[in-house]
Design an enzyme around this catalytic site. Sequence first.
Site, mmCIF file in Angstrom:
data_model
loop_
_atom_site.group_PDB
_atom_site.id
_atom_site.type_symbol
_atom_site.label_atom_id
_atom_site.label_comp_id
_atom_site.label_asym_id
_atom_site.label_seq_id
_atom_site.Cartn_x
_atom_site.Cartn_y
_atom_site.Cartn_z
ATOM 1 N N SER A 134 -18.621 -52.401 54.372
ATOM 2 C CA SER A 134 -17.325 -52.332 55.034
ATOM 3 C C SER A 134 -16.225 -52.369 53.989
ATOM 4 O O SER A 134 -16.349 -53.048 52.973
ATOM 5 C CB SER A 134 -17.156 -53.504 56.014
ATOM 6 N N LYS A 186 -24.403 -55.271 59.933
ATOM 7 C CA LYS A 186 -23.242 -54.368 59.913
ATOM 8 C C LYS A 186 -23.006 -53.751 61.289
ATOM 9 O O LYS A 186 -21.860 -53.517 61.697
ATOM 10 C CB LYS A 186 -23.461 -53.270 58.876
ATOM 11 N N HIS A 189 -21.199 -56.327 63.209
ATOM 12 C CA HIS A 189 -19.861 -56.376 62.608
ATOM 13 C C HIS A 189 -18.976 -55.298 63.215
ATOM 14 O O HIS A 189 -17.831 -55.549 63.615
ATOM 15 C CB HIS A 189 -19.990 -56.181 61.092
ATOM 16 N N ASN A 190 -19.495 -54.083 63.325
ATOM 17 C CA ASN A 190 -18.696 -52.989 63.870
ATOM 18 C C ASN A 190 -18.473 -53.139 65.369
ATOM 19 O O ASN A 190 -17.440 -52.728 65.894
ATOM 20 C CB ASN A 190 -19.368 -51.649 63.559
ATOM 21 N N GLU A 193 -15.665 -55.390 65.652
ATOM 22 C CA GLU A 193 -14.471 -54.608 65.297
ATOM 23 C C GLU A 193 -13.933 -53.846 66.507
ATOM 24 O O GLU A 193 -12.721 -53.780 66.729
ATOM 25 C CB GLU A 193 -14.838 -53.643 64.169
#
Length: 314
Positions: A134, A186, A189-190, A193
Amino acid sequence: MTSRKPHTTRRCSMQLGMIGLGKMGANMAQRLLRDGHHVVGFDPKPEARATTEKFGAQSAATLEELVGKLTAPRAIWMMVPAGDITGGTVDALLKLLASGDTIIDGGNSNYKDTLARAKAADGKGVNYVDCGTSGGVWGLAEGYSMMIGGAKDAVERLNPVFESLAPAKDQGWGHVGPVGSGHFTKMVHNGIEYGLMQAYAEGFSILGHKQDFNLDLHQVAEIWRYGSVVRSWLLDLTADALEKNPKLDGIAPFVPDSGEGRWTVAEAIDLDVAAPVITQALIERLRSRDADSFTDKLLSAMRNEFGGHAMKKE
């Protein structure tokens, strides 16, 4: 933009192949070169290779040439789109690499694909490291956040690379677990987001629609950036966007998704974990693409049928 901890030069340099010299790959290569590492870059576009050469990298016009310019045990980092392109690149590399070499997938691959590719690599004696990355276009200056999966010895050998790419030697990166765990982390994480972006977007929309107060949205964003519990890097970027274009003129209300939000929602369902915010944020992105919504037309028609409510004509 909030300043970060200064990037400092590391003493231990490594040789690294970089496949994919787009915005992310080229910036990562430049950051590594700036820190004293040796980079050999490959990209099918000659202009991309030429640009990276200007920063001090070597380049290769083919994967065969790339592998030939690297000293064993080789380490090759892929920054290419997830899916067939990543899969095809891995297949091609496994025909060229030798036991003890390492492939690092720094893209947004589905962790299930990563597990399958790692298994194929293991059959050739090649290490496979998945690095959820990221940082976007700000990574060159600010550093990259990296969530790394793979065998301990393979990851540790690459530590100088991670230290150079990270915001600081001991910040913003870590070996989170076995192969697959980096891309899994990840992915979530997204997904988070998605939810954060949706909340900011909805909040500023409410502020903007309160015409009685004629609020300056950029001013509000700047106020919130300091001391507020909702301050974040995403808010910093929101403030920048509102300063450049307060009314968001010329921007279509169409929001793509690159897959990770969908995968996060699917994983939440598989794990029986409630994730309503991330799920709704994904649904809103899907809704934004329906310029001729049959759903909304049918809702209007139903209201007319049961209540005689007027329907707005196109």
